[in-house]
Design a protein around this motif. Structure first.
Motif, mmCIF file in Angstrom:
data_model
loop_
_atom_site.group_PDB
_atom_site.id
_atom_site.type_symbol
_atom_site.label_atom_id
_atom_site.label_comp_id
_atom_site.label_asym_id
_atom_site.label_seq_id
_atom_site.Cartn_x
_atom_site.Cartn_y
_atom_site.Cartn_z
ATOM 1 N N ALA A 1 -2.098 -3.218 5.175
ATOM 2 C CA ALA A 1 -1.147 -2.809 6.214
ATOM 3 C C ALA A 1 0.204 -2.607 5.549
ATOM 4 C CB ALA A 1 -1.048 -3.850 7.324
ATOM 5 N N TYR A 2 1.036 -1.780 6.179
ATOM 6 C CA TYR A 2 2.386 -1.598 5.642
ATOM 7 C C TYR A 2 3.341 -1.224 6.766
ATOM 8 C CZ TYR A 2 1.708 3.495 5.809
ATOM 9 O OH TYR A 2 1.483 4.787 6.226
ATOM 10 N N ASP A 3 4.613 -1.503 6.527
ATOM 11 C CA ASP A 3 5.691 -1.194 7.460
ATOM 12 C C ASP A 3 6.841 -0.655 6.620
ATOM 13 O OD1 ASP A 3 7.720 -1.055 9.280
ATOM 14 O OD2 ASP A 3 7.563 -3.132 9.973
ATOM 15 N N GLU A 4 6.811 0.657 6.408
ATOM 16 C CA GLU A 4 7.798 1.254 5.519
ATOM 17 C C GLU A 4 9.206 1.123 6.083
ATOM 18 O OE1 GLU A 4 8.223 5.338 2.818
ATOM 19 O OE2 GLU A 4 6.658 5.152 4.352
ATOM 20 N N ALA A 5 9.356 1.151 7.412
ATOM 21 C CA ALA A 5 10.678 1.037 8.026
ATOM 22 C C ALA A 5 11.322 -0.314 7.735
ATOM 23 C CB ALA A 5 10.575 1.256 9.533
ATOM 24 N N ASN A 6 10.505 -1.371 7.723
ATOM 25 C CA ASN A 6 11.012 -2.709 7.431
ATOM 26 C C ASN A 6 10.714 -3.137 5.996
ATOM 27 O OD1 ASN A 6 12.248 -3.766 9.955
ATOM 28 N ND2 ASN A 6 10.217 -3.332 10.786
ATOM 29 N N ASP A 7 10.259 -2.178 5.164
ATOM 30 C CA ASP A 7 10.083 -2.405 3.725
ATOM 31 C C ASP A 7 9.112 -3.547 3.438
ATOM 32 O OD1 ASP A 7 10.470 -1.896 1.044
ATOM 33 O OD2 ASP A 7 12.255 -3.147 0.883
ATOM 34 N N LEU A 8 7.940 -3.511 4.087
ATOM 35 C CA LEU A 8 6.941 -4.554 3.874
ATOM 36 C C LEU A 8 5.582 -3.928 3.607
ATOM 37 C CD1 LEU A 8 7.810 -7.096 6.717
ATOM 38 C CD2 LEU A 8 8.243 -7.385 4.262
ATOM 39 N N ALA A 9 4.781 -4.601 2.773
ATOM 40 C CA ALA A 9 3.407 -4.175 2.505
ATOM 41 C C ALA A 9 2.533 -5.411 2.377
ATOM 42 C CB ALA A 9 3.333 -3.342 1.223
ATOM 43 N N LEU A 10 1.348 -5.339 2.981
ATOM 44 C CA LEU A 10 0.373 -6.430 2.912
ATOM 45 C C LEU A 10 -0.746 -6.002 1.972
ATOM 46 C CD1 LEU A 10 -0.074 -9.232 4.282
ATOM 47 C CD2 LEU A 10 -1.605 -8.064 5.871
#
Length: 465
Positions: free
Chosen positions: A190-199
Motif C-alpha cells: 500500500a502507499y499514500d503518496e500525498a502523505n509520503d508513506l509506503a507499506l
C-alpha cells in the motif's frame, strides 16, 4: 547599609558623652566661664550631660524598636525557609519515586494500537527495546547498484512503513538490521503518496512496534530512531514543538535532530509507542524537523493488499529494463554447460490492447548456442527442454511485473551469430551474407514463451520448425 547607619547614630551620643566625661591632663575637667575665668566644671556641664543622656536614651529606644522589627522580619524569613524546605523535600520524594518507576517500567510491544501506552521508560531502555524494530533500508537501481538509503519501522509481523520518497526510485530494496542481517523487500502492499508513506512486505518475520491511537501533544517528550547518513539506528531526543499543516499536509514539528537517511524512521513517545514517521526538516532553521502522524500509517495498514513492484521498477524505458534482466539473469546452466544470455527489449508495434507494448529478445551468440546444443543432447531431451523453459519463464515473469496484470508479455529466445563460412546446419532463410565483412549472420528462433491471460504460460519450441 541600613544597620550601619543606625549603629552610627547610636554611637554618636556615646562618643560625645565620653569626651565630656574624659579627664583632662591634670585629672580634673574644667570649663571656661562667661567672665573669662577658669574654674571647675559645674552646673552647665551637668546640664549638658543630662541632655546627652536624654538623647542617648531616645536613641536606645529607637534602636530597640528597630531591632525588635528586625527580629520579627528574621522570624518571618525563618518560617518561609522552613516552608520552602518542606516543599523541596516533597519534590525530592516525588522525584525519587518517579525515578524508581522509570527504572522498573517497560513499554508495550504487542504490535497493536495503544491509547494509554505502557509506563514511561528512560531513553536507554526505550532505545534497547525499539532499535531491533527499526531498520535501515537500502534502495537499489536496475543493475543492482545502491541508489540511496533511508529508514523503516516494523508495523506488522510482515510489513514495514517508510517514506514514499525513500523508495520512489527503487527497483529492489533490502532491510539492514543492527547485526548486519539483510531482509529482502518483496514488494509494496500500500502507499499514500500525498502523505509520503509506503507499506512494504518483507521476506521474514518482524517484531512490530505499538501504534498510539491518540494524537501527538505539543510539549511532550519524544525519541526519534533512524539511520542518518547510513549510521544505523541513531537515537535522538526532543519535544513536540507544534502540530501544524504545511502545504496541505498535517505534520508533527519536533526538536529531535534528524538528517538525510532519517526519513522513514520512527518517532516514539516516552512509553515507546509510535506517534509518527520522521520525514524531513528545514535546514535553514535549527531543530525544525517534521514527522507524519501515525494515524496515516494506521489507514495505510487497513488498505494493504498483495505485494506490487516497487515504484522505480521498470521506470526509465527499454535500456534500464534490459540492464535489469542482464544483471539478474546473465546465464543458464544446462547439464553442466554454461549458456550466456543477453537481453534486448524490442517494441511490439502490432501489440493488441491485451498485449504488452514491448517484448523480450533473449540472444545466444555463437558460443552460447554451441554450449546449449551440447547440453541438450545429454540425457533426456524433454527434461533438458524443461530446464530451459523454467529459466526463461523466470525471466519472463520478472519482465511481466513491469506491466499491468491485464497485459500479456512475450519472450523470444533466439540465436544470433556470425560465422566466417556458410553454416550448412541452418535453413537458408535463417542465414544472411554480409558483403562488408565477408561473413554470414544467422538468426535462428529457438523458443517462444507467451502469457495467455494472467500467469498462464505457453511454451513453443521453434528450433524444430
Amino acid at each position: 547599609m541600613r544597620r550601619r547607619t543606625r549603629l552610627s547614630a547610636f554611637l554618636a551620643p556615646l562618643l560625645a558623652l565620653a569626651l565630656l566625661l574624659a579627664p583632662s591632663a591634670g585629672g580634673v575637667a574644667v570649663a571656661q566661664t562667661p567672665s573669662g575665668q577658669y574654674g571647675t566644671a559645674g552646673t552647665g556641664a551637668n546640664e549638658s550631660v543630662a541632655d546627652l543622656l536624654k538623647d542617648l536614651n531616645a536613641s536606645l529606644k529607637s534602636e530597640n524598636e528597630t531591632l525588635s522589627n528586625l527580629n520579627k522580619m528574621l522570624q518571618a524569613e525563618v518560617e518561609a525557609l522552613k516552608q520552602e524546605n518542606a516543599l523541596l523535600r516533597k519534590q525530592l520524594e516525588i522525584a525519587v519515586a518517579r525515578l524508581l518507576e522509570l527504572e522498573g517500567g517497560s513499554g508495550s510491544d504487542s504490535g497493536s494500537s495503544s491509547s494509554s501506552g505502557s509506563p514511561a521508560g528512560n531513553v536507554e531502555q526505550l532505545a534497547n527495546r525499539l532499535r531491533p524494530r527499526v531498520f535501515m533500508i537500502e534502495v537499489f537501481g536496475p543493475q543492482g547498484t545502491l541508489v540511496s538509503s533511508g529508514s523503516a519501522v516494523a508495523v506488522t509481523k510482515t510489513d514495514v512503513v517508510t517514506n514514499y520518497h525513500v523508495i520512489d526510485e527503487a527497483w529492489s530494496a533490502e532491510l539492514v538490521t543492527e547485526s548486519g542481517q539483510r531482509i529482502p523487500v518483496e514488494g509494496m502492499t500500500a502507499y499514500d503518496e500525498a502523505n509520503d508513506l509506503a507499506l512494504l512486505r518483507v521476506n521474514g518475520t518482524l517484531e512490530p512496534v505499538t501504534l498510539r491511537n491518540t494524537a501527538a501533544r505539543v510539549g511532550e517528550e519524544v525519541v526519534a530512531i533512524g539511520s542518518p547518513l547510513g549510521l544505523l539506528n541513531t537515537v535522538s531526543t526532543g519535544i513536540v514543538s507544534a502540530v501544524r499543516t504545511l502545504g496541505g499536509q498535517e505534520m508533527i514539528q519536533i526538536t529531535a535532530p534528524t538528517w538525510h537517511g532519517s526519513s522513514g524512521g520512527g518517532l516514539f513517545d516516552k512509553q515507546g509507542n509510535l506517534i509518527g514517521i520522521t520525514s524531513g526538516g528545514m535546514r535553514e532553521g535549527q531543530n525544525l524537523n517534521f514527522a507524519i502522524p501515525v494515524k496515516f500509517v494506521q489507514q495505510l495498514i487497513q488498505r494493504a493488499g498483495s505485494p506490487q513492484p516497487l515504484p522505480g521498477f521498470g521506470r526509465g524505458g527499454a535500456a534500464e529494463l534490459a540492464a535489469f534482466l542482464n544483471e539478474l539473469f546473465p546465464e543458464m546452466i544446462v547439464n553442466g554447460e554454461t549458456v550466456p544470455v543477453q537481453y534486448f527489449i524490442m517494441p511490439n508495434e502490432n501489440a493488441r490492447p491485451w498485449e504488452a507494448p514491448e517484448y523480450i529478445v533473449a540472444v545466444l551468440d555463437t558460443e552460447a548456442h554451441y554450449n546449449l546444443a551440447k547440453g541438450m543432447v545429454v540425457g533426456d531431451l524433454r527434461a533438458n527442454e524443461e530446464i530451459v523453459e523454467f529459466y526463461m519463464w523466470v525471466v519472463a515473469s520478472s519482465f511481466n511485473a513491469f506491466y499491468p496484470p491485464e497485459q500479456d508479455v512475450t519472450l523470444l529466445l533466439v540465436h544470433v551469430g556470425e560465422y566466417p563460412n556458410y553454416p550448412t546446419t541452418f535453413s537458408p532463410n535463417e542465414v544472411e551474407y554480409d558483403p562488408k565483412t565477408g561473413t554470414y549472420w544467422v538468426f535462428k528462433p529457438i523458443l517462444s514463451v507467451h502469457e495467455h491471460g494472467n500467469e498462464n504460460w505457453h511454451f513453443e519450441w521453434l528450433i524444430y520448425n
